[in-house]
Scaffold this motif. Structure first.
Motif, mmCIF file in Angstrom:
data_model
loop_
_atom_site.group_PDB
_atom_site.id
_atom_site.type_symbol
_atom_site.label_atom_id
_atom_site.label_comp_id
_atom_site.label_asym_id
_atom_site.label_seq_id
_atom_site.Cartn_x
_atom_site.Cartn_y
_atom_site.Cartn_z
ATOM 1 N N UNK A 159 0.829 -1.206 0.000
ATOM 2 C CA UNK A 159 0.000 0.000 0.000
ATOM 3 C C UNK A 159 0.855 1.244 0.000
ATOM 4 N N UNK A 160 1.886 1.269 0.868
ATOM 5 C CA UNK A 160 2.748 2.451 0.959
ATOM 6 C C UNK A 160 3.565 2.638 -0.317
ATOM 7 N N UNK A 162 2.654 1.697 -3.305
ATOM 8 C CA UNK A 162 1.717 2.201 -4.326
ATOM 9 C C UNK A 162 1.472 3.693 -4.128
ATOM 10 N N UNK A 163 1.321 4.107 -2.852
ATOM 11 C CA UNK A 163 1.068 5.526 -2.574
ATOM 12 C C UNK A 163 2.247 6.371 -3.041
ATOM 13 N N UNK A 165 4.502 5.657 -5.336
ATOM 14 C CA UNK A 165 4.600 5.667 -6.808
ATOM 15 C C UNK A 165 3.567 6.639 -7.394
ATOM 16 N N UNK A 166 2.344 6.604 -6.846
ATOM 17 C CA UNK A 166 1.293 7.499 -7.353
ATOM 18 C C UNK A 166 1.671 8.965 -7.132
ATOM 19 N N UNK A 167 2.215 9.256 -5.944
ATOM 20 C CA UNK A 167 2.631 10.635 -5.621
ATOM 21 C C UNK A 167 3.707 11.106 -6.608
#
Lengths: 203, 229
Positions: A159-160, A162-163, A165-167
């Motif tokens: 989850x972290x 993914x967060x 990478x999205x940021x």
């Protein structure tokens, strides 16, 4: 070129390591690892770009956030596994990896674009990109504090990652578009929000 | 005349999509900020902190979609960096059940096996339906991973909905929360599939997702407050 920069930046820092101990030594050591991560991601990015013949924009928005974040994720993971899972230590070394990565990236871009960089470019790279790399690595590093709580760690760390990478993807997307100024402002705003809320929680 | 009509229609579509993207960002940000305020300020329950992280990821996904829409002047319905934000959110929801809540509700006794089987059947049905519908359009491996994750979340949500209360009525107070999570997962899957088919339903499904998002965090806080008092 990238290896010449790596040697000229990492070797003096490496010499400094022998004069230090404790957490400051960890920080400098992880700055060097961050620089090494930037070199590895340069190699992997170049390989992917040439193999799949991806356009510059698509590469910066869709591919480089994934590769860079996954590579930066490795040093804090090993620190959490082998050294310490204390929040304060892990956040310090994670931020150090991010900053080291940004330093190497900035120097490389400065060298290859030296004919048209200006003070605005330096300010933007200095404040915005460095903070973005630091924040994304710190976010992943936070997950390492749960490294010995297996049930939370395995799922939370994805989850972290993914967060972060999205940021990184949002930042690259905005910086590559006509809304460049908003992109530059986002890491600075995030950093201020994190600082203020951390202070509020401590109070 | 026709091209003028088309342009008007495209303009309306752009306006509708932009509004939907903006509303969904606001809703997920509301859930994230509210959750952060409640769970991190007073060192609240770990369960709430993990759900807050989930909504942080959903907010990042929505922010990416909005930025992409504004920068490119079109929506990207394929799997993109923003989808990783939603995937991250699903990982956190799974983590909140698997790592924090499940040990409170499930005492591993044999009498509870039938509830687990029912939940497994329902979540597998969700996965099978999603896979079949994806095969109808272009099968996308990342969307498949997303539906596997949402099925895993659904398994725990159904399980906690069906399980009888074994400890202090905790599962009873979380029933509404579990129902909201079930609807979130089902509508998210429908939304993903409607995007695969480029259906006109997509913005409306996203609006529905926003509505559910607003209610989840307050419901979770209400449930946790009841079990901690």
């Amino acid at each position: 070129m990238v290896y010449i920069i790596f040697i000229s930046v990492a070797v003096p820092l490496f010499m400094l390591l022998f004069l230090m101990d404790g957490q400051p030594r960890n920080i400098v050591g992880f700055v060097i690892l961050g620089i090494a991560c930037a070199v590895s991601s340069y190699e992997i990015n170049s390989l992917i770009k040439h193999t799949y013949n991806i356009t510059d924009f698509n590469f910066k928005v869709f591919i480089s956030p994934v590769t860079e974040e996954l590579i930066k994720f490795i040093p804090p993971l090993f620190f959490g596994l082998l050294a310490s899972d204390k929040r304060k230590n892990i956040i310090g070394v994670s931020m150090a990896v991010g900053i080291g990565f940004a330093v190497m990236e900035n120097i490389y871009l400065l060298v290859i674009n030296c004919s048209y960089v200006n003070i605005f470019w330096a300010l933007m790279r200095g404040f915005s990109t460095s903070l973005m790399h630091g924040i994304t690595t710190t976010v992943v590093g936070l997950g390492m504090t749960f490294i010995h709580k297996k049930k939370l760690f395995y799922t939370g760390i994805f989850g972290l990652a993914s967060a972060s990478i999205t940021y990184h993807g949002i930042y690259n997307l905005l910086v590559e578009s006509k809304y460049e100024y908003i992109g530059i402002f986002i890491p600075i705003l995030t950093y201020l929000v994190i600082l203020l809320s951390a202070r509020k929680i401590t109070d | 005349m026709d091209s003028q009509k088309n342009r008007v229609r495209m303009g309306e579509c752009f306006g509708l999509n932009l509004t939907v993207e903006f509303i969904s960002l606001l809703c997920s940000l509301f859930a994230f900020i509210y959750g952060a305020h409640v769970s991190f300020k007073n060192r609240g329950a770990l369960f709430l902190q993990i759900i807050t992280c989930a909504f942080g990821c959903f907010s990042l996904g929505n922010l990416y979609d909005l930025c992409y829409f504004v920068c490119m002047e079109r929506a990207d319905y394929s799997f993109n960096i923003g989808s990783l934000g939603y995937l991250g959110g699903m990982f956190f929801l799974f983590s909140s059940y698997y790592g924090a809540m499940d040990r409170i509700g499930d005492n591993k006794s044999k009498s509870l096996v039938k509830y687990k089987v029912y939940s497994l059947l329902l979540s597998s049905m969700n996965l099978i339906l999603c896979t079949i519908m994806m095969y109808g359009a272009n099968f996308n491996i990342f969307l498949f991973v997303s539906s596997v994750l949402s099925s895993a979340v659904l398994y725990f949500a159904f399980k906690h909905l069906f399980l009888p209360d074994i400890e202090n009525g905790i599962l009873k107070v979380m029933k509404q929360y579990n129902l909201l999570i079930i609807s979130l997962c089902v509508i998210k899957n429908l939304y993903d599939i409607s995007c695969l088919y480029s259906s006109a339903l997509s913005p409306y499904l996203k609006l529905l997702l926003c509505t559910i998002t607003i209610f989840i965090m307050p419901q979770a806080v209400k449930g946790v407050k009841k079990w901690s008092t």
